[in-house]
Design a protein around this motif. Sequence first.
Motif, PDB file in Angstrom:
ATOM      1  N   UNK A 237       0.858  -1.189   0.000  1.00 39.12           N
ATOM      2  CA  UNK A 237       0.000   0.000   0.000  1.00 39.12           C
ATOM      3  C   UNK A 237       0.894   1.239   0.000  1.00 39.12           C
ATOM      4  N   UNK A 238       0.544   2.222  -0.820  1.00 39.34           N
ATOM      5  CA  UNK A 238       1.335   3.442  -0.842  1.00 39.34           C
ATOM      6  C   UNK A 238       0.443   4.664  -0.661  1.00 39.34           C
ATOM      7  N   UNK A 239       1.045   5.716  -0.177  1.00 39.72           N
ATOM      8  CA  UNK A 239       0.339   6.974   0.013  1.00 39.72           C
ATOM      9  C   UNK A 239       1.319   8.126  -0.107  1.00 39.72           C
ATOM     10  N   UNK A 240       0.819   9.371  -0.005  1.00 44.40           N
ATOM     11  CA  UNK A 240       1.632  10.576  -0.103  1.00 44.40           C
ATOM     12  C   UNK A 240       1.826  11.136   1.298  1.00 44.40           C
ATOM     13  N   UNK A 241       3.074  11.427   1.649  1.00 40.57           N
ATOM     14  CA  UNK A 241       3.351  12.001   2.964  1.00 40.57           C
ATOM     15  C   UNK A 241       2.712  13.380   3.076  1.00 40.57           C
ATOM     16  N   UNK A 242       2.164  13.695   4.280  1.00 43.94           N
ATOM     17  CA  UNK A 242       1.509  14.995   4.454  1.00 43.94           C
ATOM     18  C   UNK A 242       2.507  16.154   4.453  1.00 43.94           C
ATOM     19  N   UNK A 243       3.796  15.820   4.410  1.00 43.41           N
ATOM     20  CA  UNK A 243       4.789  16.903   4.305  1.00 43.41           C
ATOM     21  C   UNK A 243       4.695  17.620   2.962  1.00 43.41           C
ATOM     22  N   UNK A 244       4.091  16.978   1.967  1.00 45.82           N
ATOM     23  CA  UNK A 244       3.930  17.639   0.666  1.00 45.82           C
ATOM     24  C   UNK A 244       2.939  18.791   0.744  1.00 45.82           C
ATOM     25  N   UNK A 245       2.097  18.784   1.787  1.00 50.49           N
ATOM     26  CA  UNK A 245       1.091  19.841   1.897  1.00 50.49           C
ATOM     27  C   UNK A 245       1.730  21.193   2.201  1.00 50.49           C
ATOM     28  N   UNK A 246       2.912  21.155   2.832  1.00 52.13           N
ATOM     29  CA  UNK A 246       3.561  22.419   3.197  1.00 52.13           C
ATOM     30  C   UNK A 246       4.072  23.162   1.971  1.00 52.13           C
ATOM     31  N   UNK A 247       4.340  22.415   0.877  1.00 54.04           N
ATOM     32  CA  UNK A 247       4.843  23.060  -0.346  1.00 54.04           C
ATOM     33  C   UNK A 247       3.783  23.157  -1.431  1.00 54.04           C
ATOM     34  N   UNK A 248       2.592  22.657  -1.174  1.00 50.53           N
ATOM     35  CA  UNK A 248       1.540  22.653  -2.194  1.00 50.53           C
ATOM     36  C   UNK A 248       0.898  24.023  -2.315  1.00 50.53           C
ATOM     37  N   UNK A 249       0.464  24.357  -3.541  1.00 49.43           N
ATOM     38  CA  UNK A 249      -0.236  25.625  -3.752  1.00 49.43           C
ATOM     39  C   UNK A 249      -1.597  25.618  -3.087  1.00 49.43           C
ATOM     40  N   UNK A 250      -2.271  24.467  -3.119  1.00 56.37           N
ATOM     41  CA  UNK A 250      -3.600  24.342  -2.528  1.00 56.37           C
ATOM     42  C   UNK A 250      -3.468  23.607  -1.204  1.00 56.37           C
ATOM     43  N   UNK A 251      -3.396  24.322  -0.086  1.00 53.15           N
ATOM     44  CA  UNK A 251      -3.152  23.700   1.212  1.00 53.15           C
ATOM     45  C   UNK A 251      -4.273  22.746   1.604  1.00 53.15           C
ATOM     46  N   UNK A 252      -5.508  23.044   1.196  1.00 54.19           N
ATOM     47  CA  UNK A 252      -6.631  22.197   1.610  1.00 54.19           C
ATOM     48  C   UNK A 252      -6.673  20.889   0.831  1.00 54.19           C
ATOM     49  N   UNK A 253      -6.098  20.880  -0.362  1.00 49.75           N
ATOM     50  CA  UNK A 253      -6.141  19.669  -1.186  1.00 49.75           C
ATOM     51  C   UNK A 253      -4.741  19.156  -1.529  1.00 49.75           C
ATOM     52  N   UNK A 254      -3.715  19.773  -0.941  1.00 51.92           N
ATOM     53  CA  UNK A 254      -2.310  19.385  -1.137  1.00 51.92           C
ATOM     54  C   UNK A 254      -1.986  19.277  -2.630  1.00 51.92           C
ATOM     55  N   UNK A 255      -1.457  18.134  -3.073  1.00 52.27           N
ATOM     56  CA  UNK A 255      -1.045  18.034  -4.484  1.00 52.27           C
ATOM     57  C   UNK A 255      -2.146  17.460  -5.371  1.00 52.27           C
ATOM     58  N   UNK A 256      -3.306  17.175  -4.812  1.00 55.70           N
ATOM     59  CA  UNK A 256      -4.401  16.621  -5.624  1.00 55.70           C
ATOM     60  C   UNK A 256      -4.853  17.650  -6.650  1.00 55.70           C
ATOM     61  N   UNK A 257      -5.070  17.200  -7.891  1.00 54.21           N
ATOM     62  CA  UNK A 257      -5.433  18.097  -8.971  1.00 54.21           C
ATOM     63  C   UNK A 257      -6.908  18.493  -8.938  1.00 54.21           C
ATOM     64  N   UNK A 258      -7.332  19.269  -9.932  1.00 56.10           N
ATOM     65  CA  UNK A 258      -8.743  19.694 -10.007  1.00 56.10           C
ATOM     66  C   UNK A 258      -9.689  18.491 -10.101  1.00 56.10           C
ATOM     67  N   UNK A 259     -10.897  18.694  -9.605  1.00 56.63           N
ATOM     68  CA  UNK A 259     -11.962  17.680  -9.637  1.00 56.63           C
ATOM     69  C   UNK A 259     -11.565  16.406  -8.889  1.00 56.63           C
ATOM     70  N   UNK A 260     -10.779  16.586  -7.830  1.00 56.05           N
ATOM     71  CA  UNK A 260     -10.382  15.439  -7.009  1.00 56.05           C
ATOM     72  C   UNK A 260     -10.501  15.808  -5.544  1.00 56.05           C
TER      73      UNK A 260
END
Length: 737
Positions: A237-260
């Motif tokens: 099982x794999x997932x994305x570390x929440x540390x990516x949220x600190x550098x993401x443009x959309x803090x509420x959706x982290x690196x998830x793209x539109x319509x996700x």
Amino acid sequence: MGRQIKTHIRLMIINILILSPSVYAVASQALLGCDDRCGDLQIPYPFGTREGCYLNKNFLITCNTTHFDPPRPFLRTGNIQVTNISISGELQILHFGAKDCYPKNNSLDARRTSATLNLSTFTVSSTKNKFTVIGCDTYAFLSGQIEGQSYRTACVALCDNITTVRDGACSGNGCCQLDIPSGLKGLRYRVRSFDNHTDVFSFNPCGYAFVTEEDKFHFSAAYIRNFPQRQVPVVLDWGISNTTCSTANNKSNCICGPNSMMVNVLPDGSEYRCGCLDGFEGNPYLPRGCQDIDECRDERLNDCKFECVNTKGNYTCNCPEGFKGDGRRGGEGCTRSSKSFVQVIIGVSVGFTVLVIGSTWLYLGYRKWKLIKLKEKFFEENGGLMLQRHLSQWKSSTDTVTIFTQEELDKATNKYDESAVIGKGGYGTVYKGILPDGSVVAIKKSKLVDQSQTSQFINEVIVLSQINHRNVVKLLGCCLETQVPLLVYEFVTNGTLFDHIHDTTKHVPLSWKARLRIALETAGVISYLHSSASTPIIHRDIKTTNILLDDNYNAKVSDFGASKLVPLDQTQLSTMVQGTLGYLDPEYLLTSELTEKSDVYSFGIVLLELITGKKAVSFEGPEAERNLAMYVLCAMKEDRLGEVVEKGMAREGEFEQIKDVGKVARKCLRISGEERPSMKEVVMELEGLRVMAEHEWVDEENLVADGASNIFVVSGSTNVVDDSMKVQVLPLIHDGR
């Protein structure tokens, strides 16, 4: 009413044009400009094969193109092969297990291997995997970490007798399985024996332990003796570390793209995944995000009764003109609005006229379409698409293969009259036919086939397309537009070798010289199949009924329906056992591992038939003579070969040569395939015997070798050369074997 009919017609056309849901965008996609495949593996972002194409180094896929063809993908820079990546958060890999083996003297010098799977950013799926232990004197430890805490467990597999072990059962008797706890990382497992396998060594010298995908492992009692898999499938099982949220443009959706949307994977929120919103599909990790699904393109995705209109993330249903409602099958549907009686009559009249004209047009078109589709249907059912795919794969050419029409072959056989039948076999009937140009052919008509028999038919076409040898029955063409598939061969006039050996009432007995030549020609064909064909071929059914004779008693090997093409990087194939009783290689019968030495064994039986004039298996004589191989080998061991040689066959002075051929047959019939000679070696020995019998020495300037294979001997080296080449032959020295 006219508009309603037009709406119906438009919807019918839309439905016809829809091929399948596969027209939608595929979910697994890479970043723009990045490779999305490595061999057969599709690599979606956040995974990638080079810098800038993956999220971080944890998602690096190394595509090894140097040592593998096709290339193989490996996780990061290690040796863990990846077999599948799912956007839903699963990673399928191949991983080595642990093993504990003991030598025959039961010394402490055991061969042990442990196994580790230390991927800190991935967890072992608790729903897809099992910890598995195999053995009869075996225990194994599984350790790892769960949320930073150590975890350890063990599993024991015991048995006193292999007969008590049951296939599919992993409850402790020969096989033990444990569930994998949720969140387990950093695996390590070791396997040991309670008593060094002392009491069970005869049937269980090793113990095994591994984590494997539950659905892809089916325990077999045979694994107690030997577990053949070096690597087993494992699901991570794999997932994305929440540390990516600190550098993401959309803090509420982290690196998830539109319509996700973002979904937490672990309870503490340290990892998350992205998923498409309802009504959208695609790769939610890409900058462009998920794409709208057009539910109107597939009636299975909407419940509109009449007209469907796609909207972003959803769809609406419309009613035809003159109707009202929500237009849904499970809702209000569409009901007629109030209209004048005259409008209804006009609408019905116009609709009826259009319906009659349209029905007539459709009927005429359907008849024409049905005739075309019937031929296409037979073409597909007879394996035409499979044939095209395989010929393309093997780089074969159909330029020299004639495609006959049904009418041509009906006329050639007088509509397959019984008087034209010249043979029947397991795969169908062979007819004698005369083509319009006067040439005589043999037409093989398969039975009404199921899928497996279609594969046999196509297999014969593929195999024959790889063969170019004068002692092989030539394939002239085929016909696939009939209900049953048809193959057209050259017509071989003189029957089978079996008939000439065993039916002396209809055929003149063959002399020993003729038999040796036929054996040499047949051996040359098999050697050609094994060594000189563009792709090595194992015939798998060498027997006297599959060796035809022409007017000059030249051998023609036939019936390649059971043959196998051997990939160049393999020496053996695991197959369902096929062949003929009496000719079957006992090693192949026991292991199902098909090798070229299986043909060598069958050819050895053919040699014994030529020597003795007896059938490979016969239930008519004494019990000791029922199995030809055992009967003749026993006679040779007791120096009684003269008793079993066919009476009156050999001339004076030929018996020593027959004895030497018998020795060649004995080598071919060795129980172990590795101890049997190759067909090249058999050809050289038979050719040497033939040359020595005809000449005490040979002038190296004038001799032109003939037969199925030619021998070229210089300074002790021997090579098989092409039939058409003239070669020089130096004297062969008989080694007395």
